[in-house]
Motif scaffolding. Structure first.
Motif, mmCIF file in Angstrom:
data_model
loop_
_atom_site.group_PDB
_atom_site.id
_atom_site.type_symbol
_atom_site.label_atom_id
_atom_site.label_comp_id
_atom_site.label_asym_id
_atom_site.label_seq_id
_atom_site.Cartn_x
_atom_site.Cartn_y
_atom_site.Cartn_z
ATOM 1 N N ALA A 43 9.440 -4.425 3.856
ATOM 2 C CA ALA A 43 9.699 -3.731 5.122
ATOM 3 C C ALA A 43 11.186 -3.789 5.436
ATOM 4 O O ALA A 43 11.930 -4.576 4.850
ATOM 5 C CB ALA A 43 8.907 -4.380 6.251
ATOM 6 N N ARG A 44 11.584 -2.940 6.401
ATOM 7 C CA ARG A 44 12.929 -3.024 6.949
ATOM 8 C C ARG A 44 12.849 -3.703 8.307
ATOM 9 O O ARG A 44 12.020 -3.322 9.145
ATOM 10 C CB ARG A 44 13.531 -1.631 7.089
ATOM 11 N N VAL A 45 13.683 -4.706 8.505
ATOM 12 C CA VAL A 45 13.714 -5.417 9.778
ATOM 13 C C VAL A 45 14.713 -4.717 10.688
ATOM 14 O O VAL A 45 15.873 -4.511 10.324
ATOM 15 C CB VAL A 45 14.088 -6.892 9.575
ATOM 16 N N VAL A 46 14.237 -4.321 11.865
ATOM 17 C CA VAL A 46 15.048 -3.554 12.813
ATOM 18 C C VAL A 46 14.961 -4.208 14.187
ATOM 19 O O VAL A 46 14.364 -5.277 14.338
ATOM 20 C CB VAL A 46 14.567 -2.089 12.881
ATOM 21 N N LEU A 96 0.810 -1.221 0.000
ATOM 22 C CA LEU A 96 0.000 0.000 0.000
ATOM 23 C C LEU A 96 0.844 1.272 0.000
ATOM 24 O O LEU A 96 0.295 2.377 -0.067
ATOM 25 C CB LEU A 96 -0.947 -0.003 1.196
ATOM 26 N N GLY A 97 2.165 1.110 0.075
ATOM 27 C CA GLY A 97 3.042 2.267 -0.032
ATOM 28 C C GLY A 97 3.534 2.859 1.268
ATOM 29 O O GLY A 97 4.184 3.908 1.261
ATOM 30 N N TYR A 98 3.244 2.226 2.391
ATOM 31 C CA TYR A 98 3.746 2.717 3.673
ATOM 32 C C TYR A 98 5.226 2.383 3.828
ATOM 33 O O TYR A 98 5.716 1.391 3.273
ATOM 34 C CB TYR A 98 2.957 2.100 4.833
ATOM 35 N N ASP A 99 5.921 3.208 4.593
ATOM 36 C CA ASP A 99 7.280 2.892 5.021
ATOM 37 C C ASP A 99 7.130 2.015 6.256
ATOM 38 O O ASP A 99 6.621 2.471 7.281
ATOM 39 C CB ASP A 99 8.035 4.186 5.345
ATOM 40 N N VAL A 100 7.563 0.751 6.158
ATOM 41 C CA VAL A 100 7.260 -0.238 7.197
ATOM 42 C C VAL A 100 8.545 -0.695 7.884
ATOM 43 O O VAL A 100 9.519 -1.080 7.237
ATOM 44 C CB VAL A 100 6.543 -1.462 6.596
ATOM 45 N N LEU A 101 8.514 -0.657 9.208
ATOM 46 C CA LEU A 101 9.607 -1.157 10.039
ATOM 47 C C LEU A 101 9.075 -2.301 10.898
ATOM 48 O O LEU A 101 7.990 -2.183 11.488
ATOM 49 C CB LEU A 101 10.145 -0.051 10.946
ATOM 50 N N VAL A 102 9.822 -3.399 10.973
ATOM 51 C CA VAL A 102 9.403 -4.540 11.786
ATOM 52 C C VAL A 102 10.508 -4.882 12.786
ATOM 53 O O VAL A 102 11.564 -5.393 12.398
ATOM 54 C CB VAL A 102 9.086 -5.771 10.911
ATOM 55 N N PRO A 103 10.283 -4.598 14.077
ATOM 56 C CA PRO A 103 11.237 -5.013 15.103
ATOM 57 C C PRO A 103 11.008 -6.496 15.407
ATOM 58 O O PRO A 103 10.113 -6.857 16.172
ATOM 59 C CB PRO A 103 10.871 -4.127 16.291
ATOM 60 N N LEU A 104 11.825 -7.340 14.812
ATOM 61 C CA LEU A 104 11.602 -8.783 14.920
ATOM 62 C C LEU A 104 11.634 -9.251 16.368
ATOM 63 O O LEU A 104 10.924 -10.198 16.735
ATOM 64 C CB LEU A 104 12.655 -9.534 14.092
ATOM 65 N N ASP A 105 12.433 -8.578 17.211
ATOM 66 C CA ASP A 105 12.519 -8.987 18.611
ATOM 67 C C ASP A 105 11.330 -8.509 19.440
ATOM 68 O O ASP A 105 11.251 -8.791 20.637
ATOM 69 C CB ASP A 105 13.840 -8.527 19.233
ATOM 70 N N ALA A 106 10.393 -7.818 18.821
ATOM 71 C CA ALA A 106 9.129 -7.449 19.472
ATOM 72 C C ALA A 106 7.986 -8.234 18.831
ATOM 73 O O ALA A 106 6.853 -7.765 18.733
ATOM 74 C CB ALA A 106 8.888 -5.950 19.375
ATOM 75 N N THR A 107 8.309 -9.442 18.369
ATOM 76 C CA THR A 107 7.322 -10.381 17.833
ATOM 77 C C THR A 107 7.702 -11.778 18.322
ATOM 78 O O THR A 107 8.837 -12.009 18.756
ATOM 79 C CB THR A 107 7.308 -10.399 16.285
ATOM 80 N N ALA A 130 12.739 -16.761 8.468
ATOM 81 C CA ALA A 130 12.143 -16.715 7.125
ATOM 82 C C ALA A 130 11.339 -15.435 6.937
ATOM 83 O O ALA A 130 11.381 -14.811 5.864
ATOM 84 C CB ALA A 130 11.266 -17.946 6.894
ATOM 85 N N THR A 131 10.601 -15.034 7.955
ATOM 86 C CA THR A 131 9.842 -13.777 7.872
ATOM 87 C C THR A 131 10.765 -12.593 7.654
ATOM 88 O O THR A 131 10.487 -11.724 6.819
ATOM 89 C CB THR A 131 9.011 -13.579 9.152
ATOM 90 N N ALA A 132 11.868 -12.550 8.383
ATOM 91 C CA ALA A 132 12.818 -11.449 8.229
ATOM 92 C C ALA A 132 13.348 -11.385 6.801
ATOM 93 O O ALA A 132 13.438 -10.309 6.203
ATOM 94 C CB ALA A 132 13.965 -11.613 9.221
ATOM 95 N N VAL A 133 13.673 -12.542 6.242
ATOM 96 C CA VAL A 133 14.187 -12.594 4.871
ATOM 97 C C VAL A 133 13.091 -12.204 3.878
ATOM 98 O O VAL A 133 13.325 -11.428 2.941
ATOM 99 C CB VAL A 133 14.736 -13.994 4.556
ATOM 100 N N ASN A 134 11.889 -12.724 4.089
ATOM 101 C CA ASN A 134 10.769 -12.398 3.190
ATOM 102 C C ASN A 134 10.497 -10.898 3.165
ATOM 103 O O ASN A 134 10.334 -10.305 2.097
ATOM 104 C CB ASN A 134 9.495 -13.111 3.654
ATOM 105 N N LEU A 135 10.425 -10.292 4.341
ATOM 106 C CA LEU A 135 10.034 -8.890 4.421
ATOM 107 C C LEU A 135 11.101 -7.952 3.879
ATOM 108 O O LEU A 135 10.808 -7.092 3.042
ATOM 109 C CB LEU A 135 9.690 -8.521 5.865
ATOM 110 N N GLN A 136 12.326 -8.119 4.358
ATOM 111 C CA GLN A 136 13.368 -7.192 3.904
ATOM 112 C C GLN A 136 13.886 -7.574 2.521
ATOM 113 O O GLN A 136 14.043 -6.710 1.648
ATOM 114 C CB GLN A 136 14.518 -7.127 4.906
ATOM 115 N N GLY A 137 14.108 -8.861 2.286
ATOM 116 C CA GLY A 137 14.581 -9.298 0.984
ATOM 117 C C GLY A 137 13.573 -9.041 -0.114
ATOM 118 O O GLY A 137 13.940 -8.762 -1.263
ATOM 119 N N GLY A 138 12.301 -9.108 0.248
ATOM 120 C CA GLY A 138 11.239 -8.880 -0.728
ATOM 121 C C GLY A 138 10.848 -7.433 -0.887
ATOM 122 O O GLY A 138 9.971 -7.109 -1.699
ATOM 123 N N GLY A 139 11.461 -6.546 -0.108
ATOM 124 C CA GLY A 139 11.187 -5.124 -0.236
ATOM 125 C C GLY A 139 9.899 -4.652 0.410
ATOM 126 O O GLY A 139 9.441 -3.537 0.143
#
Length: 203
Positions: free
Chosen positions: A183-186, A140-151, A172-181
């Motif tokens: 979100a950024r995993v932080v 949808l075009g949002y700038d998305v950040l995912v703190p993996l250690d808060a999941t 796998a989620t971290a790779v999917n999200l950041q590798g797939g463009g």
């Protein structure tokens, strides 16, 4: 911006997805990963509320027979640390599917009305509702950040008895999200530093 430095918009929204008591039922879900998830989510909620940034709570009301997350079950309730902070949340979204964008009220409409373009996505489960919401937000075009250690998530069995551990699924989620463009995993520490809060997290 220096390496490992994370920039936060003044109105970046923190999504806290499905942090509900039903996920404490190990007999229903099986082994989990990241026992620090709840403490890190609490720190993020406090930092967001202290900085005046919006917090969006998302609550799952399962329609599956026997689910511990059904609306009429005790497990539907938020975990205590979320319930204690819920009074200062900007929005509560109720959903019955994985994506927080298919809920009530309409999350995208609310974000648009608030002029919010950056989302931080936390909660349960890493590879289910967190990943689905982050993927859709990215689309949808949002700038998305995912703190993996808060999941966190749980071990899961797939086709032909193939079973992955919760930690493997989170990776796998971290790779999917950041590798797939999508979100950024932080990390929680990076976000706390960016918010101006002390960057102390539970390892």
């Amino acid at each position: 911006m220096k390496k490992n430095e994370t920039a936060l918009a003044p109105n970046a929204a923190l999504l806290v997805i499905d942090v509900q008591k039903g996920f404490d039922d190990a007999s229903f879900w099986g082994p989990r990963n990241n026992t620090a998830a709840e403490a890190n989510i609490a720190r993020l909620m406090d930092a967001w509320q202290e900085s005046g940034r919006p917090v969006v709570l998302v609550q799952h009301a399962s329609r599956s027979a026997g689910s511990v997350l059904a609306a009429d079950r005790p497990g539907h309730a938020f975990k205590d640390f979320v319930a204690d902070r819920a009074g200062r949340a900007s929005l509560l979204v109720t959903k019955t599917v994985n994506s927080s964008f298919y809920g009530t009220p309409d999350l995208a409409a609310w974000l648009t009305a608030q002029g919010i373009g950056q989302l931080v996505v936390s909660g349960i489960q890493t590879n289910m509702c967190v990943e689905t919401t982050a993927r859709m937000a990215g689309n949808l075009g949002y700038d998305v950040l995912v703190p993996l250690d808060a999941t966190h998530t749980f071990d899961l069995e797939g086709p032909d008895g193939l079973r992955l551990t919760a930690e493997e699924l989170a990776t796998a989620t971290a790779v999917n999200l950041q590798g797939g463009g999508f979100a950024r995993v932080v990390t929680t520490a990076q976000l706390l530093a960016a918010s101006g809060a002390p960057a102390q997290v539970t390892a």
